[in-house]
Design a protein around this motif. Structure first.
Motif, short mmCIF file in Angstrom:
data_model
loop_
_atom_site.label_atom_id
_atom_site.label_comp_id
_atom_site.label_asym_id
_atom_site.label_seq_id
_atom_site.Cartn_x
_atom_site.Cartn_y
_atom_site.Cartn_z
N LEU A 1 -20.76 39.47 -5.91
CA LEU A 1 -20.86 40.69 -6.70
C LEU A 1 -21.49 41.82 -5.89
O LEU A 1 -21.05 42.97 -5.95
CB LEU A 1 -21.65 40.44 -7.99
N LEU A 2 -22.53 41.49 -5.12
CA LEU A 2 -23.18 42.50 -4.28
C LEU A 2 -22.20 43.05 -3.24
O LEU A 2 -22.14 44.27 -3.02
CB LEU A 2 -24.40 41.91 -3.57
N GLN A 3 -21.42 42.16 -2.62
CA GLN A 3 -20.44 42.62 -1.61
C GLN A 3 -19.38 43.51 -2.25
O GLN A 3 -18.99 44.52 -1.68
CB GLN A 3 -19.76 41.42 -0.93
N ALA B 1 -19.36 36.98 -16.05
CA ALA B 1 -20.25 37.36 -14.96
C ALA B 1 -20.97 36.14 -14.38
O ALA B 1 -21.26 36.09 -13.19
CB ALA B 1 -21.26 38.41 -15.42
N ARG B 2 -21.24 35.15 -15.20
CA ARG B 2 -21.92 33.95 -14.72
C ARG B 2 -21.04 33.13 -13.79
O ARG B 2 -21.51 32.27 -13.07
CB ARG B 2 -22.40 33.10 -15.88
N PRO C 1 -20.60 34.40 -8.11
CA PRO C 1 -21.90 34.33 -7.45
C PRO C 1 -22.45 35.73 -7.14
O PRO C 1 -21.69 36.65 -6.84
CB PRO C 1 -21.62 33.55 -6.17
N VAL C 2 -23.75 35.85 -7.22
CA VAL C 2 -24.42 37.14 -6.99
C VAL C 2 -24.07 37.73 -5.62
O VAL C 2 -23.78 38.92 -5.53
CB VAL C 2 -25.95 37.01 -7.20
N PRO C 3 -24.06 36.94 -4.53
CA PRO C 3 -23.70 37.55 -3.24
C PRO C 3 -22.30 38.18 -3.24
O PRO C 3 -22.10 39.24 -2.64
CB PRO C 3 -23.76 36.38 -2.25
#
Length: 158
Positions: free
Chosen positions: A70-72, A62-63, A66-68
């Motif tokens: 994962l959000l998409q 998961a690291r 990138p968070v963006p």
């Protein structure tokens, strides 16, 4: 290897007649074993979600995302997400493995001169349900960045 998953989240290896952990299953897979995970009560196939857990928990993957992104991915509906992952991630992984192993240039010295083939396309992806034009544009920009990155990779290996 057939593993039964029980309601208490325990995993039972039917071949060795013992409970196992995710990391033990991962080790067996790395050793070449195929695995099938089934719900002990219903018999439903739980292989894909279990393998995803191994990837994200066992290696702390998961690291790496990138968070963006994962959000998409979460915002996309199931069908567009499956289409995206099925087409682009599979293609990118295959290209990465080929580049990493250098097989193309070992057997054909001109292979390094050719760019990676484009991913398979069927139809132009539609905007996710409830998605905005801005989200689609952002995904297209990210995809273009990934393509540019992949095109640059072979030149570093020469």
């Amino acid at each position: 290897m057939v593993v039964k998953k029980y309601g208490n989240r325990r995993l039972y290896d039917t071949e060795e007649s013992r409970y196992v952990r995710l990391d033990e299953i991962a080790e067996r897979i790395r050793g070449g074993a195929d695995v099938q995970v089934v719900d002990a009560k219903t018999g439903a196939d739980l292989t894909a979600p279990t393998l995803a857990l191994i990837i994200f928990e066992d290696r702390n993957a998961a690291r790496l995302l990138p968070v963006p992104l994962l959000l998409q991915l979460i915002r996309m509906g199931d069908e567009p997400l499956a289409d995206f992952l099925g087409r682009y991630v599979s293609w990118a992984l295959e290209m990465y493995l080929q580049a990493r192993s250098g097989l193309g240039s070992l057997y054909n010295p001109f292979a390094a001169l050719r760019p990676f083939p484009a991913p398979p396309t069927q139809e132009r992806p539609r905007a996710p349900e409830g998605g905005t034009h801005d989200e689609v544009a952002e995904l297209r920009r990210e995809l273009a960045d990934l393509r540019r990155t992949l095109k640059r990779k072979p030149s570093r290996q020469r």
